[in-house]
Write a protein that holds these residues in place. Structure first.
Motif, short mmCIF file in Angstrom:
data_model
loop_
_atom_site.label_atom_id
_atom_site.label_comp_id
_atom_site.label_asym_id
_atom_site.label_seq_id
_atom_site.Cartn_x
_atom_site.Cartn_y
_atom_site.Cartn_z
N VAL A 137 0.86 -1.19 0.00
CA VAL A 137 0.00 0.00 0.00
C VAL A 137 0.89 1.23 0.00
O VAL A 137 1.77 1.37 0.86
N PRO A 138 0.71 2.15 -0.95
CA PRO A 138 1.55 3.35 -1.01
C PRO A 138 1.49 4.15 0.29
O PRO A 138 0.42 4.39 0.84
N ASN A 139 2.66 4.53 0.81
CA ASN A 139 2.76 5.36 2.01
C ASN A 139 2.01 4.75 3.20
O ASN A 139 1.41 5.48 4.01
N LEU A 140 2.05 3.44 3.31
CA LEU A 140 1.29 2.75 4.36
C LEU A 140 1.65 3.24 5.76
O LEU A 140 0.77 3.47 6.59
N LEU A 141 2.93 3.39 6.03
CA LEU A 141 3.37 3.72 7.38
C LEU A 141 2.95 5.12 7.82
O LEU A 141 3.07 5.46 9.00
N GLU A 142 2.43 5.91 6.89
CA GLU A 142 1.95 7.24 7.24
C GLU A 142 0.46 7.25 7.59
O GLU A 142 -0.07 8.27 8.02
N VAL A 143 -0.19 6.09 7.40
CA VAL A 143 -1.63 6.00 7.68
C VAL A 143 -1.85 5.95 9.19
O VAL A 143 -1.17 5.21 9.91
N LYS A 144 -2.79 6.74 9.67
CA LYS A 144 -3.17 6.73 11.08
C LYS A 144 -4.39 5.82 11.25
O LYS A 144 -5.47 6.13 10.74
N LEU A 145 -4.19 4.69 11.91
CA LEU A 145 -5.27 3.73 12.08
C LEU A 145 -6.28 4.22 13.12
O LEU A 145 -5.88 4.58 14.24
N PRO A 146 -7.57 4.19 12.78
CA PRO A 146 -8.59 4.49 13.78
C PRO A 146 -9.01 3.24 14.54
O PRO A 146 -9.86 3.29 15.43
N SER A 147 -8.42 2.10 14.17
CA SER A 147 -8.84 0.80 14.72
C SER A 147 -7.68 0.13 15.44
O SER A 147 -6.63 0.72 15.66
N LEU A 148 -7.89 -1.14 15.82
CA LEU A 148 -6.89 -1.96 16.51
C LEU A 148 -6.48 -1.37 17.85
O LEU A 148 -5.37 -1.65 18.34
N SER A 149 -7.34 -0.62 18.46
CA SER A 149 -7.01 -0.01 19.76
C SER A 149 -7.18 -0.98 20.92
O SER A 149 -6.71 -0.71 22.03
N ASN A 150 -7.89 -2.12 20.67
CA ASN A 150 -8.10 -3.11 21.73
C ASN A 150 -7.25 -4.36 21.53
O ASN A 150 -7.47 -5.38 22.19
N LEU A 151 -6.28 -4.27 20.65
CA LEU A 151 -5.45 -5.44 20.33
C LEU A 151 -4.63 -5.86 21.54
O LEU A 151 -3.94 -5.06 22.17
N LYS A 152 -4.71 -7.16 21.87
CA LYS A 152 -3.99 -7.71 23.01
C LYS A 152 -2.84 -8.62 22.58
O LYS A 152 -1.86 -8.76 23.30
N SER A 153 -2.97 -9.26 21.42
CA SER A 153 -1.90 -10.16 20.97
C SER A 153 -1.87 -10.21 19.45
O SER A 153 -2.90 -10.09 18.79
N MET A 154 -0.68 -10.41 18.92
CA MET A 154 -0.50 -10.57 17.47
C MET A 154 0.52 -11.67 17.22
O MET A 154 1.59 -11.69 17.82
N GLU A 155 0.15 -12.61 16.37
CA GLU A 155 1.06 -13.69 15.99
C GLU A 155 1.39 -13.57 14.52
O GLU A 155 0.51 -13.37 13.68
N ILE A 156 2.68 -13.67 14.21
CA ILE A 156 3.14 -13.60 12.82
C ILE A 156 3.74 -14.95 12.45
O ILE A 156 4.71 -15.41 13.08
#
Length: 425
Positions: free
Chosen positions: A336-355
Motif C-alpha cells: 500500500v503506497p505510504n502505508l506507514l503514514e496511515v493513522k489507524l482508527p482501529s486496533l485499539s483493543n489489540l492484546k496479541s498478534m502472531e506472525i
C-alpha cells in the motif's frame, strides 16, 4: 507362617493373571473399542473368544484409504468388503467415514452407499470422500434423516478453468443437520438468478464450501440465523455477489482468488476471520465486533487489489483483540503506497498478534513487487541509495520476512500488545 506366605503369594499371582478388562460388560468394551481405528478394533478379535465378535457391534466405522497406507488397492477392497459383510447388522451404526482413492472405487462406493442406506435411520455423522460421481450418492444422503453432520468430498480430475462437479440439490431435507461440508459441488440458481442451497437447514451451525462453482446464478445467498462458522475456499464463483445474512456468525474463513462482492449483513458478530486471497470487498458494518482475525493472503498479479482491501479490513476492525497473520500477508499489506503514514482508527483493543513466517519463493510476482516497492522507497531518498539496493538484490539480498516498520504500524494504537513470531520452516 510359611503356609500363610505361600497362600498370599498364590493369591497375588492369581490376581495379577486375572483378565479384569474382559470381565467388563459388552457395552463398556464396545464403547472402548469405538475410540480405536476400525482396523485396530478388528485386530482385538484374536485376544480371546470373549473378544472375537465385539468389534462387529461398534457404532462407528472409519474406512479411509489414506490411513490404511500399508494396504494395496486390492487389499483395501478386500478389507472394506469383509468389514461390511461380517459386521453385525443388528447393531446401531451412528458414524461412518469413508474415503477412497483407489482403482477399486467403482466397486466399493456402491457397497458403502447401500450399507449407509440400510442404516439410514441411525447414522448421525456421515463422511464420504471419493474421486468420481456416483448416481447413488445424493439419493442415499437424502434418506438419512437423522444426520447431524455431513461431509461430502468429490475430487474430480479437474479442468483448468471449471471442474466437473456434482449438482447439489436445491432443497435437501435434513432437519437435524448442524454441520455441513461440501467439496466439488455445483450450486444452481433459480428463475431469479439466485442460488440459495442452504435455506432448508434450519439448525446449521457450521458450513464449509470448497472447490465449488455456481451455475445459472448471479447471486449466492447464505442466510442462516444459527450459522456460527462459515468457510469458503478455492471456489470458482463466476457471478456478481455473495449475500451473507448470518447474525450469529462467529468464524469466517475465506481462501481463493475471487472478485465477488460480499454483502455481509451478518458480519456484525464475527469473532474470527481466516482469509486466503482477499480480493473481495466486504460491505456493511460487519467487522465492528470482530475479536479474533487470522489472515493468510496470497497475491498473483500486480493488478491485484489485495493490499488496499487488507488495509480496508484493518480499518474496520474496531474491537479486534487477537490478530494472526502470515509474513506474506504483511508483505502484501506493505505494498500500500505510504502505508506507514496511515493513522489507524482501529486496533485499539489489540492484546496479541502472531506472525507466521513463510518463505518468499523466488521468481514469484509477490517477490518482484516487494523488491520494486523497496527500490522505489530507496529512490525517494537518493539515486545512490537505490543503486546500492539494486546491486544488493543482484548479489542475493532478499527482502526481510517481516517488512520494516509494519509491526509498529499495526500496534500504533495498542503498543502493549504481545507479539509472537513463529515458523514452520
Amino acid at each position: 507362617m510359611f503356609r500363610d506366605k505361600m497362600k498370599r503369594r498364590s493369591r497375588s499371582e492369581n490376581e495379577e493373571s486375572e483378565d479384569r478388562l474382559s470381565d467388563l460388560p459388552d457395552c463398556i468394551l464396545i464403547y472402548i473399542l469405538s475410540f480405536l481405528k476400525t482396523e485396530n478394533a478388528v485386530q482385538t478379535c484374536i485376544l480371546s473368544t470373549r473378544w472375537k465378535h465385539l468389534w462387529k457391534r461398534i457404532p462407528k466405522l472409519l474406512l479411509r484409504s489414506s490411513t490404511l497406507f500399508c494396504l494395496e488397492d486390492e487389499k483395501f477392497l478386500t478389507f472394506v468388503s469383509k468389514i461390511l459383510t461380517l459386521r453385525d447388522n443388528s447393531a446401531a451404526l451412528h458414524i461412518l467415514d469413508f474415503e477412497c482413492d483407489t482403482d477399486h472405487e467403482s466397486e466399493l462406493v456402491p457397497k458403502i452407499l447401500n450399507y449407509v442406506r440400510s442404516h439410514n435411520t441411525q447414522i448421525q455423522q456421515l463422511g464420504i470422500s471419493i474421486t468420481r460421481d456416483s448416481d447413488l450418492l445424493m439419493p442415499c444422503v437424502s434418506s438419512c434423516l437423522a444426520l447431524t453432520s455431513l461431509m461430502l468430498s468429490v475430487y474430480h480430475i479437474r479442468h483448468v478453468v471449471y471442474p466437473e462437479t456434482i449438482i447439489f440439490p436445491k432443497s435437501l431435507n435434513l432437519p437435524a443437520l448442524t454441520s455441513l461440508g461440501l467439496v466439488g459441488f455445483t450450486f444452481c440458481g433459480d428463475e431469479n438468478g439466485c442460488a440459495e442451497p442452504f435455506s432448508a437447514f434450519t439448525k446449521l451451525n457450521n458450513l464449509l464450501i470448497k472447490d465449488c462453482i455456481i451455475k445459472d446464478a448471479q447471486i449466492l445467498r447464505i442466510s442462516s440465523k444459527t450459522l456460527d462458522s462459515l468457510s469458503m475456499s478455492y471456489n470458482l464463483f463466476d457471478f456478481n455477489k455473495i449475500e451473507l445474512a448470518a447474525p450469529n456468525l462467529c468464524t469466517f474463513t475465506f481462501c481463493g482468488t475471487l472478485d465477488q462482492k460480499i454483502y455481509a449483513s451478518g458480519f456484525s458478530s464475527v469473532k474470527e476471520v481466516n482469509n486466503g486471497t482477499p480480493d473481495q470487498k466486504i460491505y456493511g458494518s460487519g467487522f465492528s465486533s470482530v475479536k479474533e482475525v487470522n489472515i493468510d493472503a496470497k497475491m498473483f498479479s500486480e493488478f491485484d487489489k489485495s493490499p488496499m482491501i487488507l488495509l480496508c479490513w484493518l480499518l474496520d476492525l474496531a474491537n479486534l483483540e487477537s490478530l494472526t497473520v502470515t509474513s506474506k500477508t504483511l508483505q502484501i499489506l506493505s505494498l500500500v503506497p505510504n502505508l506507514l503514514e496511515v493513522k489507524l482508527p482501529s486496533l485499539s483493543n489489540l492484546k496479541s498478534m502472531e506472525i507466521k513466517l513463510e518463505p518468499l519463493e523466488d521468481h514469484t510476482k509477490l517477490l518482484y513487487l516487494v523488491k520494486e516497492a523497496m527500490l522505489k522507497k530507496a529512490a525517494a531518498k537518493s539515486r545512490k541509495e537505490a543503486s546500492k539496493l539494486r546491486k544488493a538484490f543482484k548479489a542475493g539480498l532478499r527482502p526481510p520476512s517481516v517488512p520494516d516498520g509494519i509491526v509498529d504500524f499495526l500496534l500504533q494504537n495498542s503498543p502493549s500488545a504481545k507479539v509472537n513470531i513463529t515458523s514452520d520452516y
